[in-house]
Design a protein around this motif. Structure first.
Motif, mmCIF file in Angstrom:
data_model
loop_
_atom_site.group_PDB
_atom_site.id
_atom_site.type_symbol
_atom_site.label_atom_id
_atom_site.label_comp_id
_atom_site.label_asym_id
_atom_site.label_seq_id
_atom_site.Cartn_x
_atom_site.Cartn_y
_atom_site.Cartn_z
ATOM 1 N N VAL A 19 0.859 -1.180 0.000
ATOM 2 C CA VAL A 19 0.000 0.000 0.000
ATOM 3 C C VAL A 19 0.893 1.226 0.000
ATOM 4 C CG1 VAL A 19 -1.758 1.304 1.237
ATOM 5 C CG2 VAL A 19 -1.856 -1.191 1.207
ATOM 6 N N THR A 20 0.629 2.148 -0.934
ATOM 7 C CA THR A 20 1.500 3.312 -1.105
ATOM 8 C C THR A 20 0.675 4.586 -1.176
ATOM 9 O OG1 THR A 20 3.106 1.984 -2.320
ATOM 10 C CG2 THR A 20 3.269 4.369 -2.560
ATOM 11 N N PRO A 21 0.519 5.297 -0.069
ATOM 12 C CA PRO A 21 -0.079 6.631 -0.125
ATOM 13 C C PRO A 21 0.983 7.673 -0.476
ATOM 14 C CG PRO A 21 0.335 6.027 2.148
ATOM 15 C CD PRO A 21 0.781 4.849 1.306
ATOM 16 N N ALA A 22 0.557 8.725 -1.157
ATOM 17 C CA ALA A 22 1.498 9.787 -1.539
ATOM 18 C C ALA A 22 0.746 11.097 -1.662
ATOM 19 C CB ALA A 22 2.177 9.442 -2.860
ATOM 20 N N TYR A 23 1.438 12.186 -1.345
ATOM 21 C CA TYR A 23 0.790 13.498 -1.401
ATOM 22 C C TYR A 23 1.788 14.541 -1.853
ATOM 23 C CZ TYR A 23 -2.034 17.530 -0.083
ATOM 24 O OH TYR A 23 -2.754 18.690 -0.115
ATOM 25 N N GLU A 24 1.369 15.366 -2.828
ATOM 26 C CA GLU A 24 2.163 16.481 -3.317
ATOM 27 C C GLU A 24 1.339 17.753 -3.222
ATOM 28 O OE1 GLU A 24 3.811 16.098 -7.146
ATOM 29 O OE2 GLU A 24 5.163 14.455 -6.622
ATOM 30 N N LEU A 25 1.962 18.834 -2.734
ATOM 31 C CA LEU A 25 1.267 20.108 -2.609
ATOM 32 C C LEU A 25 2.237 21.239 -2.928
ATOM 33 C CD1 LEU A 25 -1.279 21.710 -1.832
ATOM 34 C CD2 LEU A 25 -0.399 21.752 0.523
ATOM 35 N N PRO A 26 2.098 21.869 -4.115
ATOM 36 C CA PRO A 26 2.987 22.988 -4.448
ATOM 37 C C PRO A 26 2.815 24.134 -3.448
ATOM 38 C CG PRO A 26 1.833 22.182 -6.393
ATOM 39 C CD PRO A 26 1.192 21.526 -5.212
ATOM 40 N N ILE A 27 3.945 24.705 -3.021
ATOM 41 C CA ILE A 27 3.947 25.849 -2.115
ATOM 42 C C ILE A 27 4.867 26.895 -2.733
ATOM 43 C CG2 ILE A 27 4.411 26.687 0.202
ATOM 44 C CD1 ILE A 27 4.058 23.845 1.213
ATOM 45 N N GLY A 28 4.303 27.827 -3.449
ATOM 46 C CA GLY A 28 5.104 28.816 -4.142
ATOM 47 C C GLY A 28 6.005 28.155 -5.167
ATOM 48 N N SER A 29 7.310 28.414 -5.064
ATOM 49 C CA SER A 29 8.266 27.820 -6.000
ATOM 50 C C SER A 29 8.736 26.450 -5.553
ATOM 51 C CB SER A 29 9.468 28.743 -6.164
ATOM 52 O OG SER A 29 10.130 28.921 -4.916
ATOM 53 N N LEU A 30 8.240 25.984 -4.384
ATOM 54 C CA LEU A 30 8.624 24.672 -3.877
ATOM 55 C C LEU A 30 7.504 23.674 -4.125
ATOM 56 C CD1 LEU A 30 10.155 25.678 -0.417
ATOM 57 C CD2 LEU A 30 11.337 25.386 -2.613
ATOM 58 N N ARG A 31 7.892 22.431 -4.371
ATOM 59 C CA ARG A 31 6.908 21.379 -4.605
ATOM 60 C C ARG A 31 7.268 20.172 -3.745
ATOM 61 N NH1 ARG A 31 8.258 24.276 -8.775
ATOM 62 N NH2 ARG A 31 6.617 25.235 -10.044
#
Length: 818
Positions: free
Chosen positions: A716-728
């Motif tokens: 099981v592989t959960p993953a989350y990405e959330l861009p924050i300005g110029s950072l990802r």
């Protein structure tokens, strides 16, 4: 391995991590054959094809693996396939090439042996170890056509690095028709090719166990429709299991030139890859087992401990042979090839794939023979009843061992296996398309050779401690049990030269009956021929010095007379499948296939000429939606004619017979909202032996579970990405469960179930930099993948020999692209 997201994808959003972590949302995709012209053109236009646009229509990607070479829509493929992008490989953070296959349902990959020496098992196919039913390809051509020889399996001959665009794996299905006719698992490593603009990439990484590694590649146009790519890696370190010397060292360089013909009529590509890499061959260590409970042996860290150390690194054995364990196990090979695909007339295409490999694949390893035992008991084992110890000393200084006869000691063999190998492969095909029908005919030819020199046995007496010390022992009556710590000389020798040739004709017909229904079928005829000149031990061992009181050399194997090998056989394979699409996103498939596996060099050396036969029935459901991908495959296979050898008590022991297996493979990805994904895969397998005999035919294992393959396994592989300005920033984790297994076909050596937790975090800075840290086995789980394969029967309770997974480790990396 990792490639940074290009600026286009960074503007439109980061791909769902489930696709990047395991690529199983692209299941039912992949290639055993060379890229089609359409695929090549797409790669040139977007070399980042391994990265999936989240806004793209699910199920529209074109796949080639498991087809005749022309490719088909993923949703239309009537077989089970998994594809792993370059980013998926990086996020999975595999410890070796074989370790990546943990992500593939229906496959049990044991990478606890280090970079080399993996054991890989497929869908309940019975096997004693190595990767007998797994073929690795580079760009659609087998790297080395025999999937496994003793002390050499395909993953030893290739490394994953940043020059890899994606990895594709097809299980069963049409694999028995194409390439080398592998009925088990075919893994295709697809290298990057250049594009219309100049690009580059560089990455430095460092681990908490002091391994340093550098990866880099550059690519770009050479004019017109021609491009190039060149890159590779170099790494060195002592390894997680530190022997206190440089045990891991080497690198790989890959280069190719690719040209697309005008009007999308085809492509031509030439490539070369050089690998020179070796590492410590990791083998069982002392562990304490009481039923299903596993714990560390006193003083021996289960995740980082190793017997090898400074005192065992360089030794001179009983027959005067000096060996350096730092040579380890690895390969020094060059692999070069050529692919050609061209439409010579409307609807008529010709394809040619050529490959040559040559070099050395050697093994020098420390192979434990028995669990920690009191020195007094080993004295009886070495000298016979009533033997007692009169002297027990460290062989390399330090005087007498204070604890004397009560000291726990071990024996381990210093094994030497030298292999000089070569292979040439040619796969030629002619494809004719008329309306809804596509007919393909092809000819496959492979020549492969190996020159073997083995010296097994050579057991040395050691303390049962990490980085073990070498021990000398003298027995009552003035008998010397050891010489420089060695208790015996070589017990099994091989000096052999083998030459194999495979010839195959295949034909495949694919017919689109209606827009929803697609049928395919094909046959393959293959001729397998092997010649060789073989020398193994003479019938009687010798006493080297004629002195009965020097026990260490009283029974030394010597090479016998040469024997000629001349073998040939032919078999037919066939398959038929159907795919029905209810819609463009929901479909089902069904398939039957018959495949064969011919005896390899080592089987023939032991007189085993049986051809393995596999019948597989499989069917599945496929759902490809923008927010959900789900693939479920059920299968049943019957296997007859396994023939293999296992080294028991330093001499080969045969295993022959069959098995049957029924299973279900599930894989899917849920993307409920942008930036988050949940990927899961699982396998249920009920595999048992049928008329299967081990120990040279003396033990009937019918009804026992097939060794080393669990009934249940999942990830099981959960993953989350959330861009924050110029950072990802991105967070990802994988929890994997491996069920109870047995290490041996007799089902006497239990390998208890275990969980493994891996996780990581990465941060993309602007368009060109990525910082990442990944952690493996964060809970430092003691998960056993192997018991003691050198004996038959139970090891009992208490101290045993077993091979655990690698302990907790972290890798830090910084990458830049331009």
């Amino acid at each position: 391995m990792k490639k940074l997201l290009n600026s286009h994808y960074l503007r439109t959003g980061v791909a769902p991590l489930a696709l990047l972590i395991t690529g199983q949302a692209q299941a039912q995709t992949a290639p055993v054959d060379a890229p089609t012209p359409a695929t090549s053109a797409a790669q040139r236009a977007a070399p980042d094809a391994g990265i999936v646009d989240p806004d793209a229509q699910a199920g529209e990607d074109i796949i080639v693996v498991g087809t005749s070479g022309g490719g088909t829509r993923r949703q239309d493929a009537a077989f089970a396939v998994t594809t792993l992008s370059n980013d998926a490989i990086e996020r999975a953070a595999p410890n070796s090439t074989a370790d990546l296959l943990r992500t593939v349902p229906g496959v049990m990959a044991e990478s606890s042996g280090g970079q080399n020496g993996a054991n890989i098992f497929v869908r309940g196919y019975p096997s004693g170890g190595d990767a007998q039913f797994v073929t690795f390809q580079l760009g659609g051509v087998p790297i080395f056509p025999p999937s496994t020889l003793s002390f050499l399996e395909n993953s030893q001959l290739i490394r994953l690095d940043e020059t890899v665009q994606r990895v594709e794996a097809v299980r069963g299905g049409t694999g028995s028709l194409f390439s080398n006719g592998q009925p088990g698992l075919t893994v295709n490593v697809v290298p990057r090719i250049g594009g219309d603009t100049f690009k580059g990439f560089a990455k430095l990484s460092y681990t908490d166990y002091d391994e340093a590694r550098g990866d880099a590649w550059v690519s770009g146009p050479l004019g017109g429709n021609t491009s190039f790519m060149v890159g590779g890696y170099y790494a060195q370190g002592n390894g997680i299991r530190d022997p206190r010397y440089r045990a891991e060292k080497g690198g790989q360089v890959t280069a190719n030139i690719h040209h697309d013909f005008d009007d999308n009529r085809g492509s031509v590509e030439a490539y070369v890859r050089y690998l020179n890499d070796h590492g410590q061959w990791l083998l069982p260590i002392p562990i304490v087992q009481n039923g299903s409970k596993i714990s560390e042996y006193a003083g021996f860290d289960a995740g980082t401990g190793t017997l090898a150390g400074p005192e065992t690194r360089v030794t001179t054995n009983v027959v005067g042979r000096t060996l350096d364990l730092a040579q380890g196990r690895g390969a020094k090979v060059i692999n070069t090839g050529f692919t050609f695909d061209y439409e010579i007339a409307n609807g008529l295409r010709v394809r040619e794939r050529l490959s040559y490999l040559g070099g050395n694949a050697d093994t020098v390893g420390l192979v434990p023979a028995d669990a920690p035992t009191a020195a007094s008991a080993l004295a009886v084992a070495l000298g016979g009843a009533n033997s007692t110890i009169t002297s027990l000393t460290y062989a390399n200084g330090g005087g007498a061992i204070a604890t004397g006869a009560a000291t726990p000691l071990m024996r381990a063999g210093i094994w030497e296996v030298r292999k000089k190998i070569s292979s040439f492969v040619s796969d030629s095909a002619l494809e004719w398309t008329a309306g809804s029908n596509k007919l393909t005919g092809g000819f496959y030819y492979a020549n492969y050779t190996t020159r073997d020199n083995w010296a097994l046995g050579n057991q040395i007496l050691l303390t049962a401690t990490p980085n073990a010390r070498v021990v000398n022992m003298t027995l009552n009556g003035g008998r010397a049990a050891t010489l420089r710590g060695f208790t015996n000389g070589p017990t099994f020798l091989v000096n052999a030269a083998y030459d194999g040739n495979d010839y195959a004709l295949y034909g495949v017909d694919e017919l689109q009956i209606t827009p929803e229904l697609r049928l395919d079928g094909g046959v393959r005829w293959q001729r397998h021929e092997v010649t060789g000149l073989i020398r193994t031990p003479a019938a009687a061992a010798v006493n080297l010095d004629g002195n009965a009181a020097t026990l260490y050399d009283n029974a030394v194997a010597v090479i016998g007379d040469a024997k000629q090998l001349d073998y040939g056989d032919s078999k037919w394979s066939w398959t038929a499948g159907a795919n029905y699409d209810f819609t463009r996103t929901v479909g089902v498939f069904a398939r039957y296939s018959r495949g064969n596996s011919f005896p390899a060099f080592d089987n023939l050396r032991e007189g085993l000429t049986i051809v393995a036969k596999v019948d597989t029935y499989e069917g599945g459901i496929k759902v490809s939606l923008p927010w959900l991908n789900l693939y479920a495959t059920g299968f049943h296979n019957t296997f007859d004619g396994l023939a293999t050898t296992q080294i028991i008590n330093n001499v080969p022991s045969t295993q022959t017979g069959g098995a049957k297996a029924t299973g279900v493979e599930l894989e899917g990805t849920l993307k409920p909202f942008r930036g988050f994904s949940l990927n899961a895969s699982g396998t249920y397998l009920d595999a048992t032996y049928q008329d299967f005999f081990s120990n040279n035919g003396l033990i009937d294992n019918t009804g026992n579970r097939v060794q080393r393959q669990p009934k249940w396994g999942w990830r099981v592989t959960p993953a989350y990405e959330l861009p924050i300005g110029s950072l990802r920033p991105a967070l990802f984790a994988t929890l994997q469960y491996t069920g109870d297994r047995f290490s041996d076909p007799e089902n006497n050596q239990l390998l208890p179930h275990f969980y493994q937790l891996d996780a990581g975090v990465s941060v993309d800075v602007f368009d060109h930099v990525r910082l990442q840290v990944t952690g493996n086995n964060l809970t430092n789980e003691i998960g056993l993948t192997e018991g003691n394969p050198r004996i038959i029967g139970s090891q009992g309770t208490g101290p045993i020999l077993a091979r655990p997974i690698l302990g907790r480790s972290f890798r830090f990396s910084a990458a830049v692209n331009f």
